[in-house]
Design an enzyme around this catalytic site. Structure first.
Site, short mmCIF file in Angstrom:
data_model
loop_
_atom_site.label_atom_id
_atom_site.label_comp_id
_atom_site.label_asym_id
_atom_site.label_seq_id
_atom_site.Cartn_x
_atom_site.Cartn_y
_atom_site.Cartn_z
N TRP A 21 0.50 5.93 -7.13
CA TRP A 21 1.66 6.33 -6.48
C TRP A 21 1.84 7.91 -6.46
O TRP A 21 2.77 8.19 -5.77
CB TRP A 21 2.79 5.54 -7.18
N HIS A 78 -4.38 2.19 -16.96
CA HIS A 78 -3.85 2.33 -15.69
C HIS A 78 -4.25 1.23 -14.61
O HIS A 78 -3.68 1.21 -13.61
CB HIS A 78 -3.97 3.81 -15.06
#
Length: 301
Positions: A21, A78
């Site tokens: 993002w 992540h």
């Protein structure tokens, strides 16, 4: 009581590689989450992060931290589906390791914890781990603060479809164009498309974008969906919940992200138009889930 966001402080720092993002998306997730905090959760967050420190302002800390010597261990946290060997290569700027996902988009999309979460960990195991640490009274305040910062970030990561997909290293190895400039599919989903949707990357833009999504959650297109987003909200079964969220995002790779081979194509036109609803939906989910999760953590503390 929830409050409408009027302003926020954001850390607009760049990272060397594509990050879920980007700063705008992560700040949006943090801003939405903070809107839904109970009074007890607001005090809980302030007690860990510091008075006046917003969730949005620390939302990208984990991306910066993983590129430090001390934080290198957290790189695999992540994603799910990208091997530790791949991360070792990425650390050296060589995206040449495993290039095929364990699932087969666009024909088949799935996430399997045993298959996809490597020995170095993944976003699912990281959410479970830091959920336990953040309320562990035996830990130092610094440890618990860091755990909350990780959680704020990973709730954004897990909703980005390409962070739940190993195909071409989560799209990092799929070259595309954005406004005629060379980039890759992952970067487009992280940053370019999000910033175009939001209208920029300033604090005021992020605030307005977040409030738009909050309105959709409260009384708009998402109002009838939001309960299902937090159907799994038990902090004692964090791994189960996180795996559900990863699978939910992963299926979008078959539905849209990787449905057609976009290699070397321009994405700023029709592809962006089709991606926009997915981007907004996933950011809204990430923020709403994070708010509910922190409320549960505060209640259990």
């Amino acid at each position: 009581m929830p409050y409408i966001v009027s302003s926020a402080l954001f850390l607009l720092a760049a990272s060397p590689l594509a990050t879920a993002w980007g700063t705008v998306g992560h700040a949006t997730v943090g801003t939405i989450a903070q809107h839904y905090l109970t009074p007890a959760a607001q005090s809980y967050v302030s007690g860990l992060l510091g008075s006046g420190v917003t969730m949005a302002s620390v939302a990208s800390w984990a991306d910066d931290y993983r590129y430090t010597t001390a934080g290198k261990f957290s790189a695999p946290f992540h994603y799910i589906g990208i091997s530790w060997r791949t991360w070792e290569k990425m650390w050296r700027w060589f995206l040449i390791a495993r290039t095929d996902a364990e699932d087969s988009p666009p024909s088949s999309c799935s996430v399997d914890l045993n298959r996809d979460c490597g020995t170095g960990g993944c976003v699912v195991s990281a959410i479970a781990n830091y959920t336990q640490i953040v309320n562990d009274g035996r830990r130092t305040l610094t440890n618990r603060k860091q755990a909350l910062e990780f959680l704020i970030h990973f709730f954004g990561d897990i909703t980005q479809p390409l962070h739940d997909e190993a195909e071409k290293v989560g799209g990092n190895q799929i070259p595309v164009l954005w406004n005629g400039e060379d980039t890759n599919l992952h970067a487009c989903w992280d940053t370019q498309m999000v910033e175009k949707d939001a209208g920029g990357n300033s604090a005021s833009v992020i605030t307005a974008f977040s409030n738009k999504l909050i309105t959709a959650i409260d009384s708009g297109a998402y109002s009838s969906q939001k309960a299902s987003w937090v159907s799994c909200n038990n902090i004692k079964t964090a791994s189960t919940c996180a795996l559900q969220w990863a699978a939910d995002a992963n299926k979008i790779n078959c539905q849209y992200v990787l449905k057609v081979d976009e290699t070397n194509k321009e994405l700023s036109g029709s592809y962006y138009t089709g991606a926009k609803p997915y981007i907004e939906l996933q950011l809204a989910k990430g923020g709403y889930r994070l708010g509910a999760w922190v409320n549960a953590l505060a209640a259990a503390a």
